[in-house]
Design a protein around this motif. Structure first.
Motif, PDB file in Angstrom:
ATOM      1  N   THR A 114      -6.516 -47.497  24.911  1.00 22.35           N
ATOM      2  CA  THR A 114      -5.456 -47.207  25.880  1.00 22.35           C
ATOM      3  C   THR A 114      -5.433 -48.241  26.994  1.00 22.35           C
ATOM      4  N   GLN A 115      -6.608 -48.611  27.508  1.00 22.26           N
ATOM      5  CA  GLN A 115      -6.649 -49.618  28.558  1.00 22.26           C
ATOM      6  C   GLN A 115      -6.091 -50.955  28.081  1.00 22.26           C
ATOM      7  N   LEU A 119      -2.691 -52.854  29.537  1.00 21.15           N
ATOM      8  CA  LEU A 119      -2.712 -54.235  29.999  1.00 21.15           C
ATOM      9  C   LEU A 119      -1.673 -55.071  29.262  1.00 21.15           C
ATOM     10  N   ASN A 125       2.150 -48.651  32.765  1.00 19.23           N
ATOM     11  CA  ASN A 125       0.989 -48.442  33.631  1.00 19.23           C
ATOM     12  C   ASN A 125       1.461 -48.080  35.037  1.00 19.23           C
TER      13      ASN A 125
END
Length: 295
Positions: A114-115, A119, A125
């Motif tokens: 997910t991170q 990004l 985000n």
């Protein structure tokens, strides 16, 4: 039936090892079960009547488990937990915790991916639109306040703020100075209407509690309640801003939670496309964007 025929029938039944059922008429065509009688139903064992059999779940190999969906894995974990808690063996309990460890690692892997995805796609985000650093948040708040003030001042000739009150309402005396501050900072006309003197206004405007603060559009029937009871000045300003934008057609109801400066951003519900069948973009029209003239 003669006695001789009855005796022959009894002898035949004895030779076959199947005595006639009690009460059955021999020699008739009525038969039940095998050899003219129905076996007695099995009675439950009273000593084991309340026992619940918990089956051992079939835990697949790891190569197969990785292909399972999360709901299916969760169901297997519950089944293994119940089985382990019933039999209370070391192997059963260990299998349960192996499944739990698998689910934990699966969740951590999902969080890691997910991170990376956020990004790679910053539009998904929230950090880009809602910074957590103190200095950045102060700058963002000041920017939103400037946008809100400019918009409300630009519409000061089109709208007015009315607070409905009663002379016996102590809360009204607290709210009125807050509403007056809105007049000083935004340049709007602000009026207090005493319902004790004008009781007809309560029914006309649908006011049930005091104080009630309402945005009213001049020379129009459009109006909207922005506060029922005592409310702080920042909330009064924010709700007035949203009400004017909605009554002016600059936003749709789905964008009510979109704050100043958040249009077309992460917190705009309609930024990435329509969400309801009544959206103009669904029926062939278009939304009025920031700064665009109304058609």
């Amino acid at each position: 039936m003669s006695r001789r025929r009855v005796a022959c029938a009894l002898a035949a039944a004895a030779l076959l090892g199947a005595p006639p059922a009690l009460g059955q008429v021999i020699g008739t065509s009525e038969t039940r079960g095998y050899w003219w009688y129905a076996p007695a139903p099995k009675m439950p064992d009273p000593e084991h009547a309340d026992e619940e059999v918990v089956a051992k779940p079939d835990i697949p190999p790891m190569t197969d488990l990785v292909k399972w969906s999360p709901p299916r894995i969760a169901k297997l974990i519950v089944e293994q937990r119940d089985y382990a808690a019933t039999v209370l063996t070391i192997d059963a309990v260990a299998d349960f915790w192996r499944l739990q460890d698998f689910a934990r690692r699966k969740a951590r892997a999902f969080a890691g991916v997910t991170q990376l995805a956020l990004l790679a796609h910053p539009e998904l985000n929230a950090k880009a639109a809602n910074p957590m650093i103190g200095e950045a948040r102060d700058a963002m708040s000041a920017q939103k306040e400037g946008i809100r003030r400019q918009y409300l001042r630009a519409h000061s000739s089109d709208f007015a703020l009315v607070m409905f009150a009663r002379s016996s309402c102590g809360y009204c005396r607290v709210q009125w100075p807050i509403v007056q501050r809105f007049q000083d900072e935004m340049g709007w006309q602000v009026t207090m209407m005493d319902l004790d003197r004008r009781p007809d206004l309560a029914a006309r405007y649908g006011v049930e509690v005091t104080p009630t603060t309402m945005v009213i559009r001049r020379n129009s029937a459009q109006r909207m309640v922005i506060a029922a009871g005592v409310e702080t000045y920042p909330n009064i300003a924010q709700m007035a801003y949203q009400a004017v934008k909605l009554l002016s057609g600059d936003i749709r109801p789905e964008q009510w939670l979109t704050g100043a400066g958040e249009e077309d951003g992460f917190f705009d519900a309609l930024a990435n496309g329509p969400l309801s069948p009544s959206d103009p973009r669904v029926i062939g029209g278009d939304l009025v964007g920031p700064g665009e003239p109304k058609r």
